[in-house]
Structures are given as C-alpha cells and as structure tokens.
Design an enzyme around this catalytic site. Structure first.
Site, PDB file in Angstrom:
ATOM      1  N   HIS A 161       0.831  -1.227   0.000  1.00 55.15           N
ATOM      2  CA  HIS A 161       0.000   0.000   0.000  1.00 55.15           C
ATOM      3  C   HIS A 161       0.855   1.261   0.000  1.00 55.15           C
ATOM      4  CE1 HIS A 161      -3.338  -2.708   1.175  1.00 55.15           C
ATOM      5  NE2 HIS A 161      -2.400  -3.262   1.935  1.00 55.15           N
ATOM      6  N   SER A 282      14.892  20.638 -17.403  1.00 56.15           N
ATOM      7  CA  SER A 282      13.675  21.401 -17.669  1.00 56.15           C
ATOM      8  C   SER A 282      14.049  22.676 -18.411  1.00 56.15           C
ATOM      9  CB  SER A 282      12.994  21.744 -16.341  1.00 56.15           C
ATOM     10  OG  SER A 282      12.150  22.863 -16.502  1.00 56.15           O
ATOM     11  N   LYS A 288      16.176  21.187 -12.365  1.00 58.42           N
ATOM     12  CA  LYS A 288      15.550  19.882 -12.551  1.00 58.42           C
ATOM     13  C   LYS A 288      16.457  18.815 -13.153  1.00 58.42           C
ATOM     14  CE  LYS A 288      11.326  19.451 -11.435  1.00 58.42           C
ATOM     15  NZ  LYS A 288      10.672  18.761 -12.408  1.00 58.42           N
ATOM     16  N   GLU A 295       9.739   7.411 -16.920  1.00 59.04           N
ATOM     17  CA  GLU A 295       8.345   7.811 -17.160  1.00 59.04           C
ATOM     18  C   GLU A 295       7.867   7.363 -18.543  1.00 59.04           C
ATOM     19  OE1 GLU A 295       8.141  12.044 -16.418  1.00 59.04           O
ATOM     20  OE2 GLU A 295       9.216  11.764 -14.543  1.00 59.04           O
TER      21      GLU A 295
END
Ligand code: ARG
Length: 466
Positions: A161, A282, A288, A295
């Site tokens: 969880h 970025s 970043k 992803e």
C-alpha cells in the site's frame, strides 16, 4: 488524382482502373515492407517445391530462385528500393520478378494466395524477432542481477500500500523483478512453439488442387510441420493476440518497475540517483533532473495494452475465413514488438547507470515500525499464539505513537515487559533492520544468503532454452 495507377495482381477481372485514393487506402506496403526478406524466403521455398513437384520446369524454378536471390541482395545493398505505391510487399516482389523474367515471374504464384503468403511471412518474421526480444529481456535480467549481487546486504523497506511494511534487501527486490522478466521470456518461448507450423499451401482458404508438397516446403523453411487445416492457417491470428499480450505483459512489468524508479528518484525518497546521461532537464526550472526515461517506459505500456486491445477487437466476430480486416494485424503487432524491444534496451541502460543510495534506504528502514511483525514472531517463538502476539505488538506500536516514538526499539525492556513478560534483552538485537531481514532466510526470502542463492538460480536459469 495526379498519380499513375498502380499495377495490381488482380486487374484481370476489372475493366475500370482502381481509384487511386481508395487503392492507397487499402494498400499495406508501408507496413508490410518490413516482411520483404521473409516474403522472398517464402517465395524461394515455394518455387523450389513447384519445381520438384513438376508444376513448373526445373529451369523456371532455377530462374525464379536466382532472380529472387538477386532481388534480396539488391534490396539489402540499396540498389533496389521498395516501391511504396505497390499494393503490398507480395505484389511488389512478384511485380519485380515479372518485369525481369516475364512469364517465368508469372509462374511463381501457382498454388499460392497472398493469404497463405502473408500468414507465412508473419510467422517467419516472428520466428526471427522473438529471439531478439528474448535477448533484450536477458540483458535487462543480467543488468538487474549484477546490481542485485552488489546489494544482497543492502537493507531497504519493503512496501505494501506504499506504506512501509517489512525490512527486505535491495537484492531481494531486484530478484523479484528478475523472476517476472524470466516468466516473460518463457512466455515468448511458448509462443514460438505454437508459431512453428508452416501455412504455405493453405492457399486462399482451401489449399490447392495442384500437387504441392506441403511437408517439403515446411521442412525447407525450418518449420516443424505444415499446419493441419488450410482454413485455420489463413483465418486465425491467435499468434498475434498471444504475442501482443506477451508484449503488453513485459511492458506492464517495466512500467511498474519504472514507477518505483520515478518515485525513488524523488527528493522525498532519494533511494536512487539516475545518471545524468539517463535523465533530462527542464526548459524553465534550472534545478531539474527528471526521470523522463523511466516515465516514458512507464507510459509506453499504454501503447502496448492498446495494441493488444486493437487486435482482440479486430478479431472479435470476424466472419470466417480471410477478411481484409486481418491486414490491420501487423501495425499493432509490429508496434508492440518494437516498443518492447526499445524499452528493454532503454531500461537496461538506465539501470546500469543508476546508483542506489543505500544510506537513505537503510535510514528509511528504521522508524515506521517495519519491525512490528518481527516483534510478534518473536513472541510466537516464545510460545504465544499468533493473534495474541499480533495484538501485543500492536499495543507496543500504539505505546510508541503515544510517546512520540517511531520504533519499538525506542522502548525500554521494562516498558516492553509491561506488555509481555516474554520479552528479554535479546529483543533489541532481533528487531534491528538487518536482523529482521536476515531472519527471513526461508526459501524465497530477503535474507542475504537466500538472495545469493536466488541470484545463482536465476543466473543458471538464463541458460539458453533447449
Ligand atoms: N496485405 C494483405 C494482408 O496483410 C495480404 C493478403 C491479401 N489478401 C487478400 N485476399 N486481399 O492481409
């Protein structure tokens, strides 16, 4: 329409020329051109068999074989380009043969239909591609096993969880993924077994009245046997369903793993530091360093699942036997295979450049009561029934929360004994994160020596399949 009408294999019955736009719509060459070498291989086997069976003369068979081999060589060298205005790869190859050999070229299609031709080409193609995907899986597996070997002792929290659950080792976590990837590889091996039948000779749907030797042609193309039933051979695409599913499953595994990598590379977790070569920045936020590769691999699972659904939807309720709908099989299947192969390579590259922050992982294993189950099992070993032991450990957790402590280890022996007289001084050593992980030395567990055993088994089961 401003284009010259294409030459087609089926023009004889028609008086009107095909509408150019409609023709281009139904053409498949842009997708099936990748089957060119399989198509030529199939035609060579078919022509040789026609020659042996006396359906064409030995000279015609030899001329066809020679020209088909020239065509293959010219396409490989770039001397001959595939004409994308042709209807499909089968028409293109037959068209080139005919333009070069005249009537000899026109004899190659005896006893054959594009229906069995395409069913053959895809099978040949898949027999070549599947081992490439399997070796991509094997590289990913080896990358993970190399990392696992370095981290058999690295303690980390195991989650359920997404809440800290029990202490495990990083090697254990990685072996879990290797088990999944190995099953994926076996799934492809299994698909290969069912693919191993040659549909050539099935014709359009009902074979041929010519004396084709289906067994000989199957053997010459390295298939175990010819397919049993002509109609089944050209109508079904269950192998495409199976492979698209196999691809969707690997991709789902990669996607899920990459989700952990993305979370772990966040400042909040900081369990993993992806190399700069495998991260992106970025355009606006100068600080970043994003896990874009993880992803994107995660995102591509949408595509492979989509392709699988495309194929199931395509086949559902389709009248038997061949329908043009079946032409749509290739784009989805090829895309899934390409996606999985690329993502496996990206995944291996990303993982081999990554560094694991074992200090952060170890710190996250203290606090959060990962030792609560171990406290209960300590009491079970001392004779307490499990349900009572569970309740006692739960009360200890509650005591800690009330006292603002994040671990049972923060309690004194006296405080522990108030909840159960069975606790002794040895409880403190038993509940340290590394003891908790080491104590789970059962088959399949996270204890370092057991993980070393798992790695050895996994290394060995990577041997080439029989
Ligand atoms: N391009 C077709 C396909 O991929 C080849 C078979 C064509 N057969 C036909 N009867 N139209 O399915």
């Amino acid at each position: 329409m401003g284009r010259s009408e294409p030459s087609v294999l089926w023009a004889g019955r028609f008086t009107d020329k095909p509408d150019a736009e409609a023709f281009a719509f139904q053409a498949s060459i842009k997708v099936d051109k990748r089957l060119v070498f399989e198509d030529i291989e199939g035609s060579r086997a078919h022509a040789a068999m026609l020659g042996k069976q006396g359906i064409i003369s030995p000279e015609t068979a030899a001329a066809l074989d020679g020209e088909l081999s020239n065509i293959a060589a010219e396409i490989k060298s770039g001397k001959l380009c595939i004409d994308e205005t042709a209807e499909d790869i089968h028409s293109f190859i037959e068209g080139v043969l005919t333009s070069r050999l005249g009537d000899i070229g026109r004899s190659v299609h005896a006893g054959r239909s594009r229906n069995d031709q395409v069913a053959l080409d895809i099978r040949l193609y898949l027999k070549r591609r599947i081992p490439e995907i399997q070796s991509g899986i094997e590289s990913a597996v080896n990358t993970l096993l190399d990392i696992a070997e370095r981290h058999t002792e690295s303690i980390m929290p195991g989650y359920t969880h997404l809440q800290r659950a029990q202490c495990v080792t990083l090697g254990f976590y990685l072996c879990a993924w290797v088990c999944a990837l190995r099953r994926d590889k076996l799934r492809f091996a299994d698909a290969l077994v069912r693919l191993d039948e040659c549909p050539l000779g099935a014709g359009a749907l009902a074979g041929s009245s010519l004396p084709l030797d289906r067994e000989a042609v199957a053997a010459s193309l390295n298939f175990s046997a010819p397919t049993l039933n002509a109609m089944d051979s050209i109508a079904d695409r269950d192998f495409a369903l199976e492979l698209a599913s196999d691809c969707a499953i690997v991709q789902t595994h990669l996607s899920r793993f990459c989700e952990d990598i993305a979370i772990w590379s966040s400042e909040e977790f900081k369990f993993i530091d992806l190399s700069e070569a495998w991260s992106t920045g970025s355009s606006i936020m100068p600080q970043k360093k994003n896990p874009d590769y993880a992803e994107l691999i995660r995102g591509k699972a949408g595509r492979t699942t989509g392709n699988m659904v495309t194929l199931f939807t395509l086949l559902k309720g389709l009248p038997y036997a061949y329908n043009k709908d079946l032409q749509e099989d290739k784009e989805a299947l090829f895309d899934s295979m390409d996606t999985v192969e690329t993502c496996l390579r990206m995944f291996s590259g990303m993982m081999s450049g990554a560094r694991f922050n074992t200090e952060r992982m170890s710190a996250a294993s203290t606090g959060g009561f990962l030792e609560a189950t171990d406290a209960a099992e300590y009491l079970v070993r001392k004779g307490l029934p499990f349900r009572k032991a569970h309740e006692t450990a739960a009360l200890l957790v509650r005591d800690c929360i009330e006292a603002g402590q994040n671990s049972i280890l923060r309690r004194s022996l006296g405080e522990l004994k108030k909840r159960s007289p069975l606790f002794e001084e040895d409880i403190f050593a038993a509940l340290s994160p590394s003891s908790c992980a080491s104590a789970r030395s059962l088959l399949g567990g996270p204890a370092p020596e057991e993980v070393r055993r798992q790695i050895a088994v996994l290394r060995k089961s990577g041997q080439p399949l029989p």
